[in-house]
Design a protein around this motif. Sequence first.
Motif, PDB file in Angstrom:
ATOM      1  N   PHE A  97      66.497  17.010  14.614  1.00  0.00           N
ATOM      2  CA  PHE A  97      67.410  17.122  13.480  1.00  0.00           C
ATOM      3  C   PHE A  97      67.661  18.598  13.163  1.00  0.00           C
ATOM      4  O   PHE A  97      68.809  19.036  12.993  1.00  0.00           O
ATOM      5  CB  PHE A  97      66.787  16.392  12.293  1.00  0.00           C
ATOM      6  N   ALA A  98      66.580  19.390  13.116  1.00  0.00           N
ATOM      7  CA  ALA A  98      66.708  20.823  12.830  1.00  0.00           C
ATOM      8  C   ALA A  98      67.494  21.522  13.926  1.00  0.00           C
ATOM      9  O   ALA A  98      68.346  22.384  13.663  1.00  0.00           O
ATOM     10  CB  ALA A  98      65.332  21.459  12.669  1.00  0.00           C
ATOM     11  N   ALA A  99      67.222  21.161  15.166  1.00  0.00           N
ATOM     12  CA  ALA A  99      67.912  21.798  16.283  1.00  0.00           C
ATOM     13  C   ALA A  99      69.406  21.487  16.277  1.00  0.00           C
ATOM     14  O   ALA A  99      70.245  22.347  16.571  1.00  0.00           O
ATOM     15  CB  ALA A  99      67.293  21.340  17.600  1.00  0.00           C
ATOM     16  N   ALA A 100      69.748  20.247  15.906  1.00  0.00           N
ATOM     17  CA  ALA A 100      71.152  19.853  15.904  1.00  0.00           C
ATOM     18  C   ALA A 100      71.943  20.588  14.828  1.00  0.00           C
ATOM     19  O   ALA A 100      73.116  20.914  15.025  1.00  0.00           O
ATOM     20  CB  ALA A 100      71.265  18.343  15.712  1.00  0.00           C
ATOM     21  N   VAL A 101      71.316  20.854  13.681  1.00  0.00           N
ATOM     22  CA  VAL A 101      72.003  21.570  12.612  1.00  0.00           C
ATOM     23  C   VAL A 101      71.997  23.072  12.882  1.00  0.00           C
ATOM     24  O   VAL A 101      73.008  23.764  12.716  1.00  0.00           O
ATOM     25  CB  VAL A 101      71.352  21.262  11.247  1.00  0.00           C
ATOM     26  N   GLY A 102      70.820  23.592  13.236  1.00  0.00           N
ATOM     27  CA  GLY A 102      70.721  25.001  13.586  1.00  0.00           C
ATOM     28  C   GLY A 102      70.792  25.969  12.429  1.00  0.00           C
ATOM     29  O   GLY A 102      71.136  27.136  12.616  1.00  0.00           O
ATOM     30  N   GLU A 103      70.494  25.516  11.205  1.00  0.00           N
ATOM     31  CA  GLU A 103      70.499  26.377  10.030  1.00  0.00           C
ATOM     32  C   GLU A 103      69.095  26.446   9.438  1.00  0.00           C
ATOM     33  O   GLU A 103      68.333  25.491   9.524  1.00  0.00           O
ATOM     34  CB  GLU A 103      71.479  25.853   8.977  1.00  0.00           C
ATOM     35  N   PRO A 104      68.728  27.588   8.815  1.00  0.00           N
ATOM     36  CA  PRO A 104      67.387  27.705   8.225  1.00  0.00           C
ATOM     37  C   PRO A 104      67.183  26.687   7.110  1.00  0.00           C
ATOM     38  O   PRO A 104      68.118  26.291   6.414  1.00  0.00           O
ATOM     39  CB  PRO A 104      67.368  29.129   7.660  1.00  0.00           C
ATOM     40  N   GLY A 105      65.929  26.268   6.914  1.00  0.00           N
ATOM     41  CA  GLY A 105      65.603  25.374   5.821  1.00  0.00           C
ATOM     42  C   GLY A 105      64.557  24.342   6.185  1.00  0.00           C
ATOM     43  O   GLY A 105      63.850  24.474   7.200  1.00  0.00           O
ATOM     44  N   ALA A 106      64.452  23.325   5.343  1.00  0.00           N
ATOM     45  CA  ALA A 106      63.511  22.223   5.556  1.00  0.00           C
ATOM     46  C   ALA A 106      64.281  20.999   6.021  1.00  0.00           C
ATOM     47  O   ALA A 106      65.385  20.722   5.534  1.00  0.00           O
ATOM     48  CB  ALA A 106      62.748  21.911   4.270  1.00  0.00           C
ATOM     49  N   TYR A 107      63.674  20.267   6.953  1.00  0.00           N
ATOM     50  CA  TYR A 107      64.306  19.081   7.526  1.00  0.00           C
ATOM     51  C   TYR A 107      63.352  17.901   7.409  1.00  0.00           C
ATOM     52  O   TYR A 107      62.197  17.982   7.851  1.00  0.00           O
ATOM     53  CB  TYR A 107      64.689  19.326   8.987  1.00  0.00           C
ATOM     54  N   VAL A 108      63.838  16.809   6.810  1.00  0.00           N
ATOM     55  CA  VAL A 108      63.019  15.630   6.573  1.00  0.00           C
ATOM     56  C   VAL A 108      63.748  14.414   7.128  1.00  0.00           C
ATOM     57  O   VAL A 108      64.956  14.257   6.920  1.00  0.00           O
ATOM     58  CB  VAL A 108      62.753  15.426   5.068  1.00  0.00           C
ATOM     59  N   VAL A 109      62.994  13.556   7.827  1.00  0.00           N
ATOM     60  CA  VAL A 109      63.560  12.319   8.360  1.00  0.00           C
ATOM     61  C   VAL A 109      62.704  11.155   7.885  1.00  0.00           C
ATOM     62  O   VAL A 109      61.486  11.152   8.089  1.00  0.00           O
ATOM     63  CB  VAL A 109      63.617  12.324   9.899  1.00  0.00           C
ATOM     64  N   TYR A 110      63.326  10.186   7.244  1.00  0.00           N
ATOM     65  CA  TYR A 110      62.659   8.950   6.842  1.00  0.00           C
ATOM     66  C   TYR A 110      63.242   7.813   7.671  1.00  0.00           C
ATOM     67  O   TYR A 110      64.449   7.784   7.937  1.00  0.00           O
ATOM     68  CB  TYR A 110      62.887   8.663   5.355  1.00  0.00           C
ATOM     69  N   SER A 111      62.373   6.868   8.057  1.00  0.00           N
ATOM     70  CA  SER A 111      62.821   5.767   8.911  1.00  0.00           C
ATOM     71  C   SER A 111      62.362   4.431   8.354  1.00  0.00           C
ATOM     72  O   SER A 111      61.262   4.312   7.802  1.00  0.00           O
ATOM     73  CB  SER A 111      62.259   5.944  10.324  1.00  0.00           C
TER      74      SER A 111
END
Length: 583
Positions: A97-111
Motif C-alpha cells: 500500500f505504501a509503495a503504491a502511493v509513494g508518499e511519506p506517512g503512515a499506512y494502515v490496512v484492515y481486512s
Amino acid sequence: MRRRSGGRGAGLLGAVLAPLLALGLLTAPPARAAGQLDEAAEALADGPGVWVADGFEGAPEPLVALMRARYARAETPVRVAMVTEELGEGDAAAQQFAAAVGEPGAYVVYSETDDPTSDYPTTASQWTTYGAGFTGEEMDDEYMDRVGIGVGNYLLSLPDAFDGDLSPAVFALSDEEPFFVDPAVTDVFPSVDAASLATTFADARTPVRVAVVTALGGDESAIQEALFADLPEGGTGMLLRWEDEDFSVTTGTREAPFGVDDVNTTVGGIGIGAVPPEALPQRMALLAALLGPDPVEVARQALADDPVYVHPGVSDGETSGEELDALRERLRNADPSARAAFMPEGVLELRLGEDLPDSDSPELAEMFVPEGDGTDVVVWTVDTESDAYVTDVSATGDSSFVEATEWTYGETPAISGPLEKLLTELGDDGGGSGSGLPGAAGDTGQLRIYLLVVLGMGAVWLVPLLAANSTRRRRRIRATAKWRRRLARLPANQARADVAAVAVWRDLVALGDDLARVATPQNPTRLRALQRLRSEYERMLTAHDEAMTWHEVAVVRADAERLRRALTVWLRTADARRPTPVA
C-alpha cells in the motif's frame, strides 16, 4: 507524558525513497489484497484519508467521517485501506500500500474475510511507515495503548500520537477555558462545539472541565493524570472520546458533590459508559443539572408561565419542538390551571436523595406547584439512559385531573404520548376546544341552565352511589398504573431478565477464566493493556450485580462482548516486536 515524534523532515527522506519504491527495490511481496489495495492507493494518491471496500462491515459511517475529518487536519499524513480480501503474512499488504502511493506517512490496512464457522468475519490488520519520523514499533505501542474499552479508537488516535496536536489543548483546560471540542468532531456533528457546552454549563455551581475529542494518543494513565490531576477542589472533569459508534466517558472528580460513579452513570449509563452522538447535548444537560441550581426549583419557576416544562436532559427522539408547542397550547386551552413537567429520574434521585418522595405519590408533584398557585400539576419521571420511557406519574390538584393523569402511564413516545393521553382524558378533541361542557352549534344560555338543573337533580341520586364506588374505581386505576409501570421497567418480564442475567454470568465467568490464565507479559505496554482489561472486567461484574431490568442486562452483555473482542486483539498481538519494514 511520552509523546511520539512527528513527521517533520519526512520530505527529504521521501524524495530519496520514492525512486527506490518505484524501481521495486523496497516493494513488499505481493499480497492477496492487491486488487483492492491498488484501488485504495489510487483513491488516496492525492492526500490522507480512508478507502472502504464494498461489503466491509466494521466501518460505521460516523467513524469513517471522523477519520477523514481528523486526517485532513493532521500534520502527519495517515492513509487507511479497509479491504475484504486476505492480507497475507507479516506486513506485506501495508508495505505494498505504501509503495503504491509513494508518499511519506503512515499506512494502515484492515481486512475482513468471511468465516463459514462464525457469524462474524475474520479480521486482520497491518501497518507500516514510509519516509516518516516515527517507526512501526511506535505504531505498535499506540495500538496497545488503545486496547480495551473506553480508551479511544486507534485509527483516530494516531495523529495525536504522532503530532501531539490535540493533547495540549485538552490538558490546558482551566477556569477561563473549561471546554474543548475537537474541530473534527464539530465537522461531523455541528451541534457539538465549545460554545454549546459553555451555554449548557453556564449556571454550574462547581468547577467543570469537559473535552470532546476524536481520540488522544499516548499512555492512558498519563492522559488521565494530565487531565484530572489539577482539577480544583469541588471540580468535575470529563473526557469524551469516539470508539466505534458512540463516545466513551472518562471522568475525574476532586471532592465534588457527586463521585465518579454517579457522574458516569448519569452521562454514560450503567456499565461501561457510552454516549450516542445524537444524545450528547441531553447527556451534558443531565450533568449540568447535577452541578447547577436545584432542578426542581428551575422547573417550578418555568411552570409559573409555561404549562409544559421538559427538562433539557429529557428527549424521546421523536417529539419535535413544533409538536410540543402545539401540545402546550392545547393543554393551555383544555385546562388553563394545568401544569406538566418531564423530569430525568436519575437526576432527581441524586439531587434530592432522601428528600425524594415516591415518584408515584402526590408529594413529588406538590414540589413543582408554582408559588402561591393552586394549579393542577403532573410530573412524569423519565428514564434517560436508553430509549426514553416514563417510569412514574405523580399528580396533585383537582381529583378529576389526578385521575386523568393516572391513565397516561405507558404512552409513547415518552413526551407527546402522555400529553396526548392527558388531553384526551381532559376532553380535548385535538382542536383545543377545552374540557367544559361541549356546546353544539346554536347553543343558548337557556339550554346551559336547563342542563345544569338536570345535572343537579341527577347528582342527588348519584352522589351516594359514586361515594360507594369511587374507592374501588380509584384502586382499579392505580392497580392498572402500577402494573404498567412494572411492565415498562421489565419490558418482557422478570423471568426473561433473570434468564438473560444467568446467561451473561456464564459468559463473564468464562471471560474471567481466560483473563486469569493469561501470563504476565514482560513488555510494559502490553502489561498496562492487560491490567486495563482486568480492571474493566471488575467494573463489569459490579454492573452485572446492579442490573435489574432486561435493558440493563443487555447493556452488560454488550460490554462483555466488547471486552471479549478486546482480549482477542490483545492475545493476537505477539509479544515480540516486528522489525520496522520501511522507515
